[in-house]
Design an enzyme around this catalytic site. Structure first.
Site, PDB file in Angstrom:
ATOM      1  N   ASP A 169      60.359  29.579  15.365  1.00  0.00           N
ATOM      2  CA  ASP A 169      61.327  29.335  16.326  1.00  0.00           C
ATOM      3  C   ASP A 169      61.037  30.132  17.261  1.00  0.00           C
ATOM      4  O   ASP A 169      60.993  31.472  17.430  1.00  0.00           O
ATOM      5  CB  ASP A 169      62.585  28.449  15.930  1.00  0.00           C
ATOM      6  CG  ASP A 169      62.803  29.663  15.020  1.00  0.00           C
ATOM      7  OD1 ASP A 169      63.281  30.263  15.262  1.00  0.00           O
ATOM      8  OD2 ASP A 169      63.362  29.484  13.849  1.00  0.00           O
ATOM      9  N   ASP A 209      71.675  23.305  16.144  1.00  0.00           N
ATOM     10  CA  ASP A 209      71.438  24.815  15.852  1.00  0.00           C
ATOM     11  C   ASP A 209      73.488  24.765  15.929  1.00  0.00           C
ATOM     12  O   ASP A 209      73.856  24.928  16.776  1.00  0.00           O
ATOM     13  CB  ASP A 209      71.089  25.039  16.862  1.00  0.00           C
ATOM     14  CG  ASP A 209      71.371  27.037  16.207  1.00  0.00           C
ATOM     15  OD1 ASP A 209      71.686  26.977  15.401  1.00  0.00           O
ATOM     16  OD2 ASP A 209      70.604  27.354  16.870  1.00  0.00           O
ATOM     17  N   GLU A 222      76.185  26.990  14.192  1.00  0.00           N
ATOM     18  CA  GLU A 222      76.033  29.133  12.672  1.00  0.00           C
ATOM     19  C   GLU A 222      77.628  29.670  13.237  1.00  0.00           C
ATOM     20  O   GLU A 222      78.458  29.064  14.590  1.00  0.00           O
ATOM     21  CB  GLU A 222      74.935  29.111  13.009  1.00  0.00           C
ATOM     22  CG  GLU A 222      74.233  29.264  14.448  1.00  0.00           C
ATOM     23  CD  GLU A 222      73.396  30.427  14.657  1.00  0.00           C
ATOM     24  OE1 GLU A 222      73.288  31.245  14.119  1.00  0.00           O
ATOM     25  OE2 GLU A 222      71.921  29.323  14.936  1.00  0.00           O
TER      26      GLU A 222
END
Length: 307
Positions: free
Chosen positions: A104, A193, A195
């Protein structure tokens, strides 16, 4: 300097830059015109700054450090005068892993030599498209398109800012600026995403577990409405437990992409009741590296099949 001499000098400089472009061959040039970074997230906290995070531009797994794997010599032919035009990220000594593997990238990787990654059997990539409700990766178009042109499967990801606008609004922003799914056989579903907070002391962005689950639900539902696909959720077991109470709400609908940088011992216990991972980020060394849980044919199915 005479007019003819000045013209000649300009021609030489253009020729030198053209030669550099020829050297990097299939590497796509960055497209910067549509970039519009905003002040949505604020100054990175001390841990994030140490990891290399820039304001408004966090990467997935940023706690592992922002990786800038570049090869200036190959990009420039040894000519430092034009290095700023042609810094290229190439496949270096990647951590070995069996199965179907990929990487990524974000803006930190800039121009990418995708062919160098296909030569070491990297089959897919996820490219950062957006963050919060104002940041857009200025390299997204060239990175995403370049990966596909090299024969890789490609997907986009959104770095969530749950302390900002609603999940619904951020899903809309993501889809508008790169997260839209297309059934071309090479586009993977988008990624949420979610986090650790790189912009404040509270790792859960100041939200309670209940409110965090509600925020994620808002994003997940809106993304599905706009694309007909279930968004992949990228997270860590630690963050998911602390910030959602280890919610099992998404384990039957949304593929899991778990981050745990332990390539020799596996992904460990999975969060949130997910029975298996779909992707596993097993290393952040040199560049973020990932493993798909099944074979290449199943990756193709993930890129094409809607429920």
């Amino acid at each position: 300097m005479s007019s003819s001499a000045s013209t000649s000098a300009r021609f030489v400089r253009v020729l030198a830059i053209s030669s550099v472009v020829a050297l990097i061959g299939s590497v796509s040039a960055p497209v910067l015109a549509n970039a519009s970074p905003g002040a949505d997230p604020t100054t990175p906290n001390a841990t994030a700054r140490k990891a290399g995070v820039e304001s408004g531009n966090a990467t997935m797994g940023w706690r592992g450090g922002v990786q800038r794997s570049v090869d200036k010599h190959v990009a420039t032919g040894g000519d430092s005068r034009v290095s700023s035009f042609s810094t290229v990220t190439k496949a270096g000594d990647l951590v070995p892993m069996t199965g179907v593997v990929g990487i990524d990238v974000a803006s930190y990787q800039g121009v990418v030599d995708w062919v160098s990654f296909t030569k070491v059997n990297r089959s897919f990539v996820f490219v950062k498209a957006t963050e919060g409700s104002s940041y857009r990766n200025p390299y997204f178009t060239s990175q995403f398109g370049g990966a596909k042109a090299a024969g890789m499967f490609a997907g986009a990801y959104h770095f969530a800012n749950p302390g900002g606008k609603s999940g619904k609004k951020q899903a809309e922003y993501f889809v508008k600026h790169g997260g839209k799914w297309t059934k071309d056989g090479k586009t993977l579903p988008g990624v949420l995403d979610i986090e650790y907070n790189p912009y404040g002391k509270n790792i859960c962005y100041g939200l309670s577990k209940k409110k965090m689950v509600s925020w994620i639900t808002s994003f997940v539902k809106r993304y599905k409405k706009l694309t007909k696909r279930d968004v992949v959720i990228y997270t860590t077991a630690d963050w998911w437990s602390k910030c959602t109470g280890n919610s099992k709400k998404f384990s039957k609908t949304n593929p899991l992409w778990v981050a745990r940088w332990t390539p020799t011992t596996g992904p460990g216990k999975l969060p949130g009741g997910w029975p298996y991972y779909t992707f596993w980020q097993y290393s952040a060394t040199v560049i973020d590296q990932n493993r798909f849980s099944n074979n290449l044919d199943r990756l193709k199915v993930l890129a094409t099949q809607t429920k």
